[in-house]
Motif scaffolding. Structure first.
Motif, PDB file in Angstrom:
ATOM      1  N   LEU A  55       0.813  -1.213   0.000  1.00 10.52           N
ATOM      2  CA  LEU A  55       0.000   0.000   0.000  1.00 10.52           C
ATOM      3  C   LEU A  55       0.850   1.268   0.000  1.00 10.52           C
ATOM      4  O   LEU A  55       0.393   2.311  -0.449  1.00 10.52           O
ATOM      5  CB  LEU A  55      -0.933   0.016   1.213  1.00 10.52           C
ATOM      6  CG  LEU A  55      -2.057  -1.018   1.188  1.00 10.52           C
ATOM      7  CD1 LEU A  55      -2.777  -1.056   2.528  1.00 10.52           C
ATOM      8  CD2 LEU A  55      -3.030  -0.724   0.068  1.00 10.52           C
TER       9      LEU A  55
ATOM     10  N   THR B 203      -4.977   2.558  -1.563  1.00 11.07           N
ATOM     11  CA  THR B 203      -5.184   2.699  -0.113  1.00 11.07           C
ATOM     12  C   THR B 203      -6.548   3.323   0.176  1.00 11.07           C
ATOM     13  O   THR B 203      -7.299   2.827   1.018  1.00 11.07           O
ATOM     14  CB  THR B 203      -4.062   3.539   0.514  1.00 11.07           C
ATOM     15  OG1 THR B 203      -2.810   2.916   0.232  1.00 11.07           O
ATOM     16  CG2 THR B 203      -4.245   3.667   2.017  1.00 11.07           C
ATOM     17  N   GLU B 204      -6.879   4.400  -0.519  1.00 10.50           N
ATOM     18  CA  GLU B 204      -8.173   5.061  -0.305  1.00 10.50           C
ATOM     19  C   GLU B 204      -9.339   4.149  -0.678  1.00 10.50           C
ATOM     20  O   GLU B 204     -10.339   4.093   0.037  1.00 10.50           O
ATOM     21  CB  GLU B 204      -8.237   6.360  -1.107  1.00 10.50           C
ATOM     22  CG  GLU B 204      -7.360   7.454  -0.545  1.00 10.50           C
ATOM     23  CD  GLU B 204      -7.360   8.727  -1.380  1.00 10.50           C
ATOM     24  OE1 GLU B 204      -7.808   8.703  -2.556  1.00 10.50           O
ATOM     25  OE2 GLU B 204      -6.904   9.757  -0.844  1.00 10.50           O
TER      26      GLU B 204
ATOM     27  N   CYS C  66      -9.442   0.820  -0.751  1.00 10.70           N
ATOM     28  CA  CYS C  66      -9.555  -0.267   0.231  1.00 10.70           C
ATOM     29  C   CYS C  66     -10.122   0.241   1.558  1.00 10.70           C
ATOM     30  O   CYS C  66     -10.956  -0.422   2.182  1.00 10.70           O
ATOM     31  CB  CYS C  66      -8.199  -0.936   0.450  1.00 10.70           C
ATOM     32  SG  CYS C  66      -7.652  -1.957  -0.946  1.00 10.70           S
ATOM     33  N   ALA C  67      -9.681   1.410   1.998  1.00  6.73           N
ATOM     34  CA  ALA C  67     -10.183   1.980   3.256  1.00  6.73           C
ATOM     35  C   ALA C  67     -11.683   2.210   3.184  1.00  6.73           C
ATOM     36  O   ALA C  67     -12.427   1.834   4.105  1.00  6.73           O
ATOM     37  CB  ALA C  67      -9.462   3.287   3.565  1.00  6.73           C
TER      38      ALA C  67
ATOM     39  N   LYS D 173       3.243  -1.815   7.547  1.00  3.68           N
ATOM     40  CA  LYS D 173       2.642  -1.723   6.213  1.00  3.68           C
ATOM     41  C   LYS D 173       1.169  -1.332   6.218  1.00  3.68           C
ATOM     42  O   LYS D 173       0.666  -0.822   5.227  1.00  3.68           O
ATOM     43  CB  LYS D 173       2.819  -3.035   5.448  1.00  3.68           C
ATOM     44  CG  LYS D 173       4.269  -3.319   5.091  1.00  3.68           C
ATOM     45  CD  LYS D 173       4.430  -4.502   4.174  1.00  3.68           C
ATOM     46  CE  LYS D 173       3.779  -5.733   4.726  1.00  3.68           C
ATOM     47  NZ  LYS D 173       3.972  -6.925   3.916  1.00  3.68           N
ATOM     48  N   SER D 174       0.472  -1.530   7.308  1.00  2.00           N
ATOM     49  CA  SER D 174      -0.959  -1.196   7.357  1.00  2.00           C
ATOM     50  C   SER D 174      -1.229   0.224   7.860  1.00  2.00           C
ATOM     51  O   SER D 174      -2.382   0.652   7.902  1.00  2.00           O
ATOM     52  CB  SER D 174      -1.697  -2.209   8.230  1.00  2.00           C
ATOM     53  OG  SER D 174      -1.097  -2.277   9.511  1.00  2.00           O
TER      54      SER D 174
ATOM     55  N   PRO E 168      -0.781   3.252   6.446  1.00  2.00           N
ATOM     56  CA  PRO E 168      -1.531   4.129   5.529  1.00  2.00           C
ATOM     57  C   PRO E 168      -3.025   3.772   5.471  1.00  2.00           C
ATOM     58  O   PRO E 168      -3.871   4.665   5.388  1.00  2.00           O
ATOM     59  CB  PRO E 168      -0.863   3.900   4.169  1.00  2.00           C
ATOM     60  CG  PRO E 168       0.468   3.332   4.470  1.00  2.00           C
ATOM     61  CD  PRO E 168       0.333   2.585   5.760  1.00  2.00           C
ATOM     62  N   LEU E 169      -3.338   2.488   5.539  1.00  2.00           N
ATOM     63  CA  LEU E 169      -4.730   2.041   5.520  1.00  2.00           C
ATOM     64  C   LEU E 169      -5.454   2.498   6.788  1.00  2.00           C
ATOM     65  O   LEU E 169      -6.573   3.032   6.720  1.00  2.00           O
ATOM     66  CB  LEU E 169      -4.790   0.518   5.392  1.00  2.00           C
ATOM     67  CG  LEU E 169      -6.175  -0.097   5.353  1.00  2.00           C
ATOM     68  CD1 LEU E 169      -6.943   0.343   4.110  1.00  2.00           C
ATOM     69  CD2 LEU E 169      -6.054  -1.622   5.407  1.00  2.00           C
TER      70      LEU E 169
ATOM     71  N   GLU F  93      -6.198   6.218   6.538  1.00  2.00           N
ATOM     72  CA  GLU F  93      -7.335   6.528   5.664  1.00  2.00           C
ATOM     73  C   GLU F  93      -8.662   6.133   6.316  1.00  2.00           C
ATOM     74  O   GLU F  93      -9.644   6.864   6.212  1.00  2.00           O
ATOM     75  CB  GLU F  93      -7.197   5.832   4.308  1.00  2.00           C
ATOM     76  CG  GLU F  93      -6.214   6.497   3.385  1.00  2.00           C
ATOM     77  CD  GLU F  93      -6.565   7.932   3.038  1.00  2.00           C
ATOM     78  OE1 GLU F  93      -7.753   8.275   2.884  1.00  2.00           O
ATOM     79  OE2 GLU F  93      -5.627   8.743   2.902  1.00  2.00           O
TER      80      GLU F  93
ATOM     81  N   ASP G 217      -2.886  -5.103   6.722  1.00  2.00           N
ATOM     82  CA  ASP G 217      -2.906  -5.040   5.255  1.00  2.00           C
ATOM     83  C   ASP G 217      -3.266  -6.384   4.638  1.00  2.00           C
ATOM     84  O   ASP G 217      -4.062  -6.465   3.710  1.00  2.00           O
ATOM     85  CB  ASP G 217      -1.586  -4.505   4.701  1.00  2.00           C
ATOM     86  CG  ASP G 217      -0.399  -5.388   5.015  1.00  2.00           C
ATOM     87  OD1 ASP G 217      -0.407  -6.064   6.064  1.00  2.00           O
ATOM     88  OD2 ASP G 217       0.561  -5.402   4.224  1.00  2.00           O
TER      89      ASP G 217
END
Length: 180
Positions: A33, A40-41, A43-44, A63-64, A66-67, A70, A129
């Motif tokens: 991501l 990312t956006e 998936c969020a 790694k998660s 950014p998710l 968002e 993620d």
């Protein structure tokens, strides 16, 4: 596309994921991501629509993040990062460790009381993620339980391999394993 890539369609977005060998008999497709704002956006937004009501998001480093950010932005709820190491600003950090099947070593996550105390009696959504073996998830669950948070769901955009058969996680798509 060649066998070097796997075509993933998720949350209305398509990506070519590069395959990497993790052993002589197994490849995985890398879902990253970092730097992919559109993915990312998307998936969020799709995960928020599937998840129950919550008060806080807790996510493992790194790694998660950014998710979780968002999802926090969309929901207006705070996100908390369970760190891989102790930081100087952490107030009396709590450690939770598991032995990972995939890395064959102990993995630890830490949460200080400055964040952990916020979770007591609150509805907590755990965000990652990819859920594969579930070991990272176990560490985050252990930390949230240490702080008496009420876990209302565990989610990720992808469930890899056998994780897709679990009924205790929320995910958007299955990610296959590639046996040679």
């Amino acid at each position: 596309m060649s066998d070097e890539f796997y075509t993933l369609k998720i949350a209305g977005v398509e990506r070519q994921l590069k395959r990497f060998a993790v052993s002589d008999s197994l490849d995985i497709a890398a879902f990253i991501l970092f730097g992919d704002v559109e993915l990312t956006e998307a998936c969020a937004k799709a995960l928020i629509e599937k998840c129950p009501e919550f008060d806080y998001i807790v996510t493992p480093e790194a790694k998660s993040i950014p998710l979780a950010y968002e999802m926090s932005k969309i929901s207006g709820k705070k996100y908390i990062v369970a760190r891989k190491g102790v930081k100087v600003y952490m107030d009396n950090p709590v450690k939770y460790s598991v032995r990972s099947i995939t890395t064959q070593k102990e993995q630890s996550l830490y949460l200080g009381h400055e964040d952990g105390d916020l979770l007591e009696g609150k509805r907590v959504l755990i965000v990652d993620d990819v859920i594969s073996t579930g070991e990272s998830l176990k560490s985050v669950i252990g930390l949230v339980n240490e702080f008496k948070g009420n876990i209302v769901g565990c989610c990720a955009p992808l469930a890899e391999g056998d994780a897709a058969d679990r009924d205790d996680i929320i995910f958007l798509e299955k990610l296959p394993l590639f046996f040679k």
